[in-house]
Design a protein around this motif. Sequence first.
Motif, PDB file in Angstrom:
ATOM      1  N   HIS A  33      39.641 -12.244  -9.505  1.00  0.00           N
ATOM      2  CA  HIS A  33      40.959 -12.197  -8.860  1.00  0.00           C
ATOM      3  C   HIS A  33      41.446 -13.619  -8.658  1.00  0.00           C
ATOM      4  O   HIS A  33      40.762 -14.582  -9.014  1.00  0.00           O
ATOM      5  N   GLU A  34      42.625 -13.771  -8.093  1.00  0.00           N
ATOM      6  CA  GLU A  34      43.221 -15.092  -7.929  1.00  0.00           C
ATOM      7  C   GLU A  34      42.374 -15.957  -6.998  1.00  0.00           C
ATOM      8  O   GLU A  34      41.623 -15.440  -6.163  1.00  0.00           O
ATOM      9  N   PRO A  35      42.483 -17.284  -7.119  1.00  0.00           N
ATOM     10  CA  PRO A  35      41.726 -18.159  -6.215  1.00  0.00           C
ATOM     11  C   PRO A  35      42.108 -17.910  -4.759  1.00  0.00           C
ATOM     12  O   PRO A  35      43.236 -17.505  -4.456  1.00  0.00           O
ATOM     13  N   TYR A  36      41.154 -18.145  -3.866  1.00  0.00           N
ATOM     14  CA  TYR A  36      41.464 -18.062  -2.440  1.00  0.00           C
ATOM     15  C   TYR A  36      42.494 -19.131  -2.097  1.00  0.00           C
ATOM     16  O   TYR A  36      42.417 -20.265  -2.576  1.00  0.00           O
ATOM     17  N   THR A  37      43.457 -18.763  -1.277  1.00  0.00           N
ATOM     18  CA  THR A  37      44.527 -19.676  -0.886  1.00  0.00           C
ATOM     19  C   THR A  37      44.111 -20.404   0.382  1.00  0.00           C
ATOM     20  O   THR A  37      43.954 -19.783   1.439  1.00  0.00           O
TER      21      THR A  37
ATOM     22  N   GLU B 142      40.261 -18.593   4.243  1.00  0.00           N
ATOM     23  CA  GLU B 142      41.605 -18.172   3.860  1.00  0.00           C
ATOM     24  C   GLU B 142      42.317 -17.500   5.031  1.00  0.00           C
ATOM     25  O   GLU B 142      43.537 -17.627   5.188  1.00  0.00           O
TER      26      GLU B 142
ATOM     27  N   ARG C 193      37.898 -19.613  -7.158  1.00  0.00           N
ATOM     28  CA  ARG C 193      38.250 -18.364  -7.842  1.00  0.00           C
ATOM     29  C   ARG C 193      36.967 -17.642  -8.248  1.00  0.00           C
ATOM     30  O   ARG C 193      36.139 -18.207  -8.962  1.00  0.00           O
TER      31      ARG C 193
ATOM     32  N   GLN D 118      41.536 -23.479 -18.337  1.00  0.00           N
ATOM     33  CA  GLN D 118      42.566 -23.123 -17.363  1.00  0.00           C
ATOM     34  C   GLN D 118      42.129 -21.979 -16.455  1.00  0.00           C
ATOM     35  O   GLN D 118      42.580 -21.873 -15.316  1.00  0.00           O
ATOM     36  N   ARG D 119      41.254 -21.117 -16.955  1.00  0.00           N
ATOM     37  CA  ARG D 119      40.762 -20.011 -16.127  1.00  0.00           C
ATOM     38  C   ARG D 119      39.742 -20.477 -15.097  1.00  0.00           C
ATOM     39  O   ARG D 119      39.458 -19.770 -14.134  1.00  0.00           O
TER      40      ARG D 119
ATOM     41  N   GLU E 275      35.777 -14.919 -17.072  1.00  0.00           N
ATOM     42  CA  GLU E 275      36.736 -13.881 -16.687  1.00  0.00           C
ATOM     43  C   GLU E 275      37.050 -14.022 -15.204  1.00  0.00           C
ATOM     44  O   GLU E 275      36.148 -14.145 -14.372  1.00  0.00           O
ATOM     45  N   GLU E 276      38.343 -14.013 -14.875  1.00  0.00           N
ATOM     46  CA  GLU E 276      38.744 -14.098 -13.472  1.00  0.00           C
ATOM     47  C   GLU E 276      38.634 -12.724 -12.826  1.00  0.00           C
ATOM     48  O   GLU E 276      39.157 -11.747 -13.353  1.00  0.00           O
TER      49      GLU E 276
ATOM     50  N   GLN F 203      39.097 -22.313 -12.194  1.00  0.00           N
ATOM     51  CA  GLN F 203      39.738 -22.941 -11.050  1.00  0.00           C
ATOM     52  C   GLN F 203      38.821 -22.866  -9.838  1.00  0.00           C
ATOM     53  O   GLN F 203      38.053 -21.914  -9.679  1.00  0.00           O
TER      54      GLN F 203
END
Length: 237
Positions: free
Chosen positions: A80-84, A125, A58, A52-53, A77-78, A55
């Motif tokens: 930060h959040e995935p680019y939108t 983004e 990301r 799940q981590r 380890e993430e 993505q």
Amino acid sequence: MAMGIQQPAFLLRKRPFQESSEIVDLFTPERGRVSCVVKGAKRKRLGGSLSQRLQLFRPLVVRFQGRGDLKTLLDAEELHEPYTLFGEGFYAAHYANELLLRVLQQEESYAELFADYASLLEVLEADSSPRAPIRRFEWSILQTLGAEPDLSTDANGEPIDPDKWYHFVDNTGWLDALEHTASKPAPGRWLLALAINEPEAWASKFARELCRTLLLPYIGEAPFKSRLLWQQQAQQQ
């Protein structure tokens, strides 16, 4: 506890593997393309939370081990959040992933290209038009492969003339279009505009055709799924 190899990474693709696992293809700066098994990816208690981590788009730090072409992913380890990404930027980013899957080799360093990919996602983004950024990224791939032609001089070492048209010949360079007909002609003014990184030039149809022609020996003729979806989306608008 196995330490493994730690690398910054981006996920390029996931594929089912056996009954409950996955194979993930990762882009890393020092190891190139790394294919890993995520054991128990479909089982939350085993590798499900790890899967799940992972993505698309990301920034990650991953840890893996193994001696063969197929490694075992130990952790991710993430950062930060995935680019939108939306619209054309979404399709452009998927196209970039498909390009990388075709050109990246294992156990090779791609530090500059990795940084260029991260920069591409940032631009996609924020920018409503992906055409110039994706062309520049294609050019970054050509530079990595050592396949980019000089845009400021012709095959004879003479400066490109903005008022002339040129044909590009593999292993030779740019030749006067009045004397050679090896490929579609390119206006000298556009070559010079590309050489100084003018956004309008990189967004042009000419830049698209040039990059595709130069990349063809490395990526083959198989269609890109992202490109087909991009075209379908454009037709519906």
